[in-house]
Structures are given as structure tokens and as C-alpha cells.
Design an enzyme around this catalytic site. Structure first.
Site, short mmCIF file in Angstrom:
data_model
loop_
_atom_site.label_atom_id
_atom_site.label_comp_id
_atom_site.label_asym_id
_atom_site.label_seq_id
_atom_site.Cartn_x
_atom_site.Cartn_y
_atom_site.Cartn_z
N GLU A 85 41.47 23.91 50.64
CA GLU A 85 41.67 23.00 49.51
C GLU A 85 42.95 23.37 48.75
O GLU A 85 43.34 24.54 48.68
CB GLU A 85 40.47 23.08 48.57
N CYS A 99 48.69 23.95 43.30
CA CYS A 99 48.04 25.26 43.48
C CYS A 99 47.64 25.35 44.96
O CYS A 99 46.77 24.62 45.42
CB CYS A 99 46.83 25.32 42.56
N CYS A 106 38.40 34.12 51.74
CA CYS A 106 39.02 35.32 51.18
C CYS A 106 38.13 36.52 51.46
O CYS A 106 36.91 36.43 51.37
CB CYS A 106 39.20 35.13 49.67
N CYS A 110 35.29 38.63 45.00
CA CYS A 110 35.16 38.69 43.54
C CYS A 110 33.89 37.93 43.15
O CYS A 110 33.63 36.85 43.67
CB CYS A 110 36.37 38.06 42.85
N CYS A 113 33.84 34.09 41.96
CA CYS A 113 34.68 33.16 42.71
C CYS A 113 33.92 32.45 43.84
O CYS A 113 33.24 33.10 44.64
CB CYS A 113 35.86 33.94 43.29
N GLY A 156 42.20 32.54 48.73
CA GLY A 156 42.82 33.69 49.39
C GLY A 156 43.65 34.57 48.48
O GLY A 156 43.96 34.20 47.34
N SER A 188 49.78 34.84 42.30
CA SER A 188 48.74 35.54 41.55
C SER A 188 48.00 36.48 42.51
O SER A 188 47.53 36.06 43.56
CB SER A 188 47.77 34.51 40.98
N LEU A 212 43.42 40.29 36.18
CA LEU A 212 42.89 41.55 35.64
C LEU A 212 41.40 41.42 35.30
O LEU A 212 40.57 42.12 35.85
CB LEU A 212 43.71 41.97 34.41
N HIS A 213 41.09 40.53 34.40
CA HIS A 213 39.71 40.12 34.07
C HIS A 213 38.82 41.18 33.42
O HIS A 213 37.69 40.87 33.02
CB HIS A 213 38.99 39.54 35.29
N CYS A 328 39.97 26.98 38.56
CA CYS A 328 40.07 28.35 39.06
C CYS A 328 38.74 28.88 39.53
O CYS A 328 37.74 28.75 38.84
CB CYS A 328 40.54 29.26 37.93
S1 SF4 Z 1 39.26 35.32 43.02
FE1 SF4 Z 1 40.95 35.23 44.49
S2 SF4 Z 1 40.96 37.29 45.37
FE2 SF4 Z 1 38.96 37.08 44.40
S3 SF4 Z 1 37.61 36.34 46.04
FE3 SF4 Z 1 38.41 34.54 44.95
S4 SF4 Z 1 40.19 33.91 46.14
FE4 SF4 Z 1 39.71 36.03 46.71
#
Ligand code: SF4
Length: 338
Positions: A85, A99, A106, A110, A113, A156, A188, A212-213, A328
Site C-alpha cells: 500500500e 508515503c 516488515c 512494533c 503497527c 517496512g 523514517s 522514537l516513541h 501511520c
Molecule cells: S512501525 Fe515501521 S518498523 Fe515498526 S513494524 Fe511497522 S513498518 Fe515495521
């Protein structure tokens, strides 16, 4: 469908042609944004036919437009059947940001995500990255608009596919081609230290952002397992090296998650890390992708005030395309083959 036209492969077809023909072909693809070689009127008919036979350049995708019309998400099927996407965000004053994805899925897992849930399938080729951009350049052309920015914030981790990402940027940056200025690209990363060190040496003035988060390793590890390999201190060391080499500002992205990383103490610890005057923080309201809830807007405001009081420059990201899962951390095309 992305056809993955390989510039090097189809450049070979031009070996038998006068030199200027290659320039004409690049102009047709990247500036005139043709969708079929027959539209490349400067090329001889026989060559156009051969190109169409061997290297067709149509790019198709399923698109989803948000209610406010500011966001369009494109779902591409790759030639091996995987899906990715890409999102177009239309800002005010004709600023159009694409984007792009750099991998199918990935590997970094995370916890906030949606892409992570797909697992990792494969890296994208440079051409598969370029074609995401070309698709939206053609899409915008209908309204006489252009792409003004390309950000690697889709599916990714770009630095795990460094060569193809930089290769795609260099092609899109080519003055005789798409000619998008280096300063209009942003990468990023979760903080892949080798990637940060490498990019510091590239002669490309692109923008760097670090996801960073969390302001401490313990909390960050809960959100991002990669923190085990690259703890915050190591990432910041690499970023300082990047800043010293390039004198460019670096953005630190911070997703605001309700009752998890949004307290006054977190804000103060974050401010401690952001002492370099070329650092700045971008606060992003978390999207509901599962277990996490976004921070209240009043909390985000207070968090921002604490950072600013400590002398940190803070920006806030507008949420694009929530209703079409284009925001995001929401990108998650079915990674499985059709
Ligand atoms: S936030 Fe980015 S690095 Fe983390 S799992 Fe999702 S796509 Fe991968």
C-alpha cells in the site's frame, strides 16, 4: 499491478539507438508521465512498439479515497502476487506527499503497527518503489498537480532495504528525469544504526526521521523489540554523527499513546534526550490498531507545552486517512500471494 520496469534492463534496448533517444525516453516517463509508449511521440514508431511489447509501463492499483478527499490509498499487486500500500496526502497550498512502502510487510514487529502483523515477505526493488511514486504522479497530473514530497514511512523499514531505497531516490532525483529535489525526500527509521551512519556519508540532502516513541529503553522495548539491538543511546550517538556530518535537522517521531508514554515524566525525560539544537519532535496521535488508544488532545497539548518549556522544538502531525486505514501504522495489505 506494478510491472517493475528495470531501468538498467530497458536502457539496453537503447544501445543501438542514437544517444539522445535515452534522454527522450526518460523525459517521456518521468516528465510527461506517459502511461503507454505510444504516447512518446518523440520516439520512432517501431521503437515504441518494441518497448510496449518488452517493457509495458502501465501501472494499476485499487484506490480508496478518504471522506475529506485529502488522502488516497493505493493497493498494488506486485508481479509475484504480494500486495503493498502507498498513500497520497494532499496538504494545503498544493503540497502533495506520497508515503511509499519499502518492503512487503516488515520484520520488526512494533506492537502499535498493523504492518507488523503481516510479517515480513520481501524487500521491494528500486523500481517497485519508483512505480508507487509514478502512479501518484500520473494520478495528480489529471488535476495539473504534482508530487512535492516523498516520505519512506509506509510498509517496512527503509534501512533494511538500504540499497533499493537510495537507488530509487537517486533515480527520482535525476535532473533529466523526475527531478524531485533531495530535500523533498524523507526517510523514517526505527534507528538502524548502520543505516544512519551510511546515510550520513551520502552526498544527498535528504531528511532523516527517527521513530522514537518512548524516552527510555524499558518502555521503548515494549513497543519496539528492535530496541534490544539498538538502544536509545546508540541511536542518538549515530544521529549526532549524522548531524555533525550534514548539519541537517533530524525529526524524532513520537506516537502519543493514552496512559502509556504520555505522562509529564515522559515529556521531561524526552526533553532530556532532545538537547541537540538540530533535533525536533513530531507528536503523532496514535491510531487505534489494536490494544492502544490515542492520548486525549488536552494531554497532547500539555505534553507539548512541557517540551517547549524545556526548549525543544515540537511539531504536531495532522492525521490523514484514518477512515481508509491509510494513517501511520495502519498499512496492512494482505501480504499473502493471491
Ligand atoms: S512501525 Fe515501521 S518498523 Fe515498526 S513494524 Fe511497522 S513498518 Fe515495521
Amino acid at each position: 499491478m506494478i510491472f517493475s520496469m528495470d531501468l538498467i534492463q530497458f536502457q539496453r534496448l537503447f544501445n543501438k539507438e542514437p544517444k539522445y533517444r535515452w534522454g527522450q525516453a526518460k523525459k517521456a516517463i518521468f516528465q510527461d508521465l506517459i502511461q503507454d509508449w505510444q504516447e512518446a511521440a518523440t520516439l520512432p514508431l517501431s521503437l515504441r512498439e518494441e518497448l510496449n511489447r518488452k517493457y509495458p509501463i502501465g501501472i494499476s492499483a485499487k484506490t480508496f479515497v478518504s471522506e475529506d478527499k485529502n488522502t488516497t490509498k493505493a493497493l498494488f499487486a506486485l508481479k509475484d502476487g504480494f500486495k503493498i500500500e502507498t498513500v497520497l496526502m494532499r496538504h494545503k497550498k498544493k503540497r502533495n506527499t506520497v508515503c511509499v512502502s519499502s518492503q512487503v510487510g516488515c520484520p520488526l514487529n512494533c506492537s502499535f503497527c498493523a504492518t507488523a502483523k503481516m510479517g515480513f515477505k520481501r524487500d521491494l526493488e528500486a523500481w517497485e518503489i519508483i512505480e508507487q511514486v509514478l502512479f501518484f504522479a500520473r494520478y495528480l497530473k489529471k488535476n495539473k498537480e504534482k508530487i512535492t514530497n516523498v516520505v519512506f514511512m509506509g510498509m517496512g523499514e527503509p534501512f533494511l532495504n538500504y540499497q533499493n531505497v537510495i537507488g530509487a531516490i537517486k533515480i527520482l532525483n535525476d535532473k533529466e528525469g523526475f527531478n524531485l529535489g533531495a530535500r523533498h525526500f524523507s526517510i523514517s527509521t526505527v534507528g538502524i544504526v548502520e543505516g544512519i551512519r551510511k546515510i550520513a556519508k551520502e552526498k544527498l540532502q535528504i531528511n532523516l526521521a527517527i521513530s522514537l516513541h518512548a524516552p527510555d529503553d524499558k518502555l521503548r522495548l515494549k513497543l519496539m523489540p528492535i530496541n534490544k539491538k539498538y538502544p536509545i543511546k546508540e541511536i542518538l550517538n549515530a544521529v549526532d554523527g549524522y548531524v555533525n556530518n550534514t548539519r541537517r535537522r533530524v525529526m524524532f517521531e513520537y506516537i502519543m499513546i493514552n496512559d502509556l508514554n504520555d505522562s509529564d515524566t515522559h515529556a521531561k525525560s524526552l526533553a532530556e534526550l532532545m538537547k541537540n539544537p538540530l533535533y525536533f519532535v513530531n507528536l503523532i496521535s496514535c491510531n487505534q490498531t489494536g490494544i492502544f488508544k490515542p492520548s486525549l488532545s488536552s494531554r497532547i497539548r500539555e505534553f507539548k507545552e512541557i517540551l517547549e518549556k524545556e526548549g525543544v522544538i515540537v511539531t504536531q502531525r495532522y492525521r490523514f486517512g484514518k477512515d481508509i486505514k491509510g494513517a501511520c501504522g495502519q498499512l496492512a495489505a494482505e501480504g499473502e500471494k493471491k
